[in-house]
Design a protein around this motif. Sequence first.
Motif, PDB file in Angstrom:
ATOM      1  N   LYS A 182       0.844  -1.202   0.000  1.00 23.54           N
ATOM      2  CA  LYS A 182       0.000   0.000   0.000  1.00 23.54           C
ATOM      3  C   LYS A 182       0.879   1.251   0.000  1.00 23.54           C
ATOM      4  CE  LYS A 182      -3.657  -2.323   2.627  1.00 23.54           C
ATOM      5  NZ  LYS A 182      -4.455  -2.301   3.876  1.00 23.54           N
ATOM      6  N   VAL A 230       1.071   4.202  -2.897  1.00 23.45           N
ATOM      7  CA  VAL A 230       0.867   5.614  -2.575  1.00 23.45           C
ATOM      8  C   VAL A 230       2.094   6.446  -2.952  1.00 23.45           C
ATOM      9  CG1 VAL A 230       0.652   7.246  -0.647  1.00 23.45           C
ATOM     10  CG2 VAL A 230      -0.850   5.236  -0.770  1.00 23.45           C
ATOM     11  N   LYS A 246       2.473   7.001  -6.720  1.00 23.61           N
ATOM     12  CA  LYS A 246       1.533   7.995  -7.253  1.00 23.61           C
ATOM     13  C   LYS A 246       1.936   9.418  -6.866  1.00 23.61           C
ATOM     14  CE  LYS A 246      -2.863   6.971  -7.535  1.00 23.61           C
ATOM     15  NZ  LYS A 246      -3.208   7.204  -8.967  1.00 23.61           N
ATOM     16  N   TYR A 286      -5.183  14.070  -3.364  1.00 21.85           N
ATOM     17  CA  TYR A 286      -6.175  13.307  -2.602  1.00 21.85           C
ATOM     18  C   TYR A 286      -7.306  12.795  -3.488  1.00 21.85           C
ATOM     19  CZ  TYR A 286      -3.883  14.420   1.766  1.00 21.85           C
ATOM     20  OH  TYR A 286      -2.968  14.493   2.781  1.00 21.85           O
ATOM     21  N   SER A 315      -7.024  11.994  -6.591  1.00 19.10           N
ATOM     22  CA  SER A 315      -6.512  10.946  -7.471  1.00 19.10           C
ATOM     23  C   SER A 315      -6.611   9.565  -6.834  1.00 19.10           C
ATOM     24  CB  SER A 315      -5.053  11.233  -7.859  1.00 19.10           C
ATOM     25  OG  SER A 315      -4.184  11.027  -6.758  1.00 19.10           O
ATOM     26  N   PHE A 316      -6.676   9.527  -5.502  1.00 17.56           N
ATOM     27  CA  PHE A 316      -6.843   8.251  -4.805  1.00 17.56           C
ATOM     28  C   PHE A 316      -8.317   7.875  -4.658  1.00 17.56           C
ATOM     29  CE2 PHE A 316      -2.597   9.503  -3.334  1.00 17.56           C
ATOM     30  CZ  PHE A 316      -1.902   8.321  -3.526  1.00 17.56           C
ATOM     31  N   LEU A 345      -3.021   9.603   5.256  1.00 15.54           N
ATOM     32  CA  LEU A 345      -3.596   9.380   3.937  1.00 15.54           C
ATOM     33  C   LEU A 345      -4.148   7.961   3.843  1.00 15.54           C
ATOM     34  CD1 LEU A 345      -4.211   9.897   0.980  1.00 15.54           C
ATOM     35  CD2 LEU A 345      -1.769   9.611   0.471  1.00 15.54           C
ATOM     36  N   LEU A 346      -3.381   6.978   4.308  1.00 13.58           N
ATOM     37  CA  LEU A 346      -3.848   5.588   4.295  1.00 13.58           C
ATOM     38  C   LEU A 346      -5.078   5.415   5.181  1.00 13.58           C
ATOM     39  CD1 LEU A 346      -0.401   3.752   4.472  1.00 13.58           C
ATOM     40  CD2 LEU A 346      -1.976   3.764   2.533  1.00 13.58           C
ATOM     41  N   LEU A 353      -8.106   6.663   3.289  1.00 10.61           N
ATOM     42  CA  LEU A 353      -8.529   5.679   2.289  1.00 10.61           C
ATOM     43  C   LEU A 353      -9.324   4.559   2.954  1.00 10.61           C
ATOM     44  CD1 LEU A 353      -5.246   5.408   0.171  1.00 10.61           C
ATOM     45  CD2 LEU A 353      -7.357   6.563  -0.481  1.00 10.61           C
ATOM     46  N   ILE A 365      -6.519  -0.434  -1.968  1.00 12.44           N
ATOM     47  CA  ILE A 365      -5.344  -0.296  -2.830  1.00 12.44           C
ATOM     48  C   ILE A 365      -5.061  -1.646  -3.475  1.00 12.44           C
ATOM     49  CG2 ILE A 365      -2.844   0.117  -2.850  1.00 12.44           C
ATOM     50  CD1 ILE A 365      -3.293   2.156  -0.629  1.00 12.44           C
TER      51      ILE A 365
END
Length: 420
Positions: free
Chosen positions: A18, A22, A25, A151, A153-154, A312-313, A316, A323
């Motif tokens: 993961k 990230v 990207k 953000y 884009s995820f 960030l994870l 998500l 992911i």
Amino acid sequence: MIQVPRGTQDILPSESYKWQFVEKKLFEIAKNYNYDEIRTPMFEATELFVRAVGGSTDIVNKEMYTFQDKGDRSLTLRPEGTAPVVRSYIENKMQHNVEQPVKLFYLAPMFRYERKQKGRYRQFVQFGVEAIGVEDPLIDVEMLSMLMHIYQSFGLKNLKLVINSIGDIDSRTQYNKALVEHFSPRIDEFCQDCQTRIDSNPMRILDCKKDRDHELVKSAPRIYDYLNDESKEYFERVKSKLDDLGIKYEVDYNLVRGLDYYTHTAFELMSDSEGFGAITTLCGGGRYNGLLEMMDGPDKTGIGFALSIERLLLALEAEGIEIPEEKGIDLYICTMNDEARDTAGTLLHKLRSRGISADMDYENRKLKAQMKDADRKNASFTIVLGEDELSRKSADLKEMATGEAQKLSFEEIINTLEEL
């Protein structure tokens, strides 16, 4: 038993893919915006953070990992990324670069001694960007656009961008005077930190986590009312361009950020997802006019932001965004005897040197157990090496998804996999 230090974590293979996804990207987006990577030391002179981050901040006063080296020099594990990047900009005389602003990004571990909370660690990984050398509202908007791009884009949707203007140095001076007048009569009702900040940096009282609900914080003067015409015009241009780009935002006049070097545009991105936790901030940043001069550098200005990979994870996860796991290995070699194991080792060397991912059994297990291991490793193809295969120097290359197999020489197997 020795365990991982408090406030840190092991990123195991079940999770590290993961992080790799990230990070890849983030690198791609940074390059799309023409930002180049910079890598600075993990520790710096303590004075760097005292001067740049500010002596009144919690980072400097409470959270830094500081130590004396064998030369009796005070060093600190970096708690944030902007000060080291600015130090490098000054030391390497990047103000003389033909292209300005100098656009830089970093991905590095940071260290702060703070209470462990969900998504917050004493060692954490920060991705940050800095654009140094030019003061222009368009650069500020580029930063905010890049921030939202990352953000979104995820696939994240529950986002709230909050912005404010802290104004230039003159505006901040006038505003600080007003805050002193506002808070001083009842400053004894505030925490000890705020009682200290009233003299050193009264704006940070607005940023206090303990006293954020105090009635005087809610009724404090708005900084916008103390901005001079130049600062107001700058902020209005930033907001206007954000409107042109369709980037939604809210203005929060109490947003001052936690570091002393911010001026003009300051911003935070927050998550509105349920279950994300009490601390909703994903990312923050702002413009820093005067920081380079404060560090004995040139009369240049910059702007930047930084985000935590851990948070960030977490965002998500809160929005249920998965992911994708990377594909498994290209080939798994099953072996039937010791001679086959030796041959498999030679084949592995040739395969890997040609860019083909491959593995084999090292525990001398039975064929059925080896095939199960190939499944666990998500191998695209398998071959079985026994006496017949060794004598012919060929094997059946089996595609695991379809079960189809073709008899090929060892060299043909390598060439086929390389083509695929």
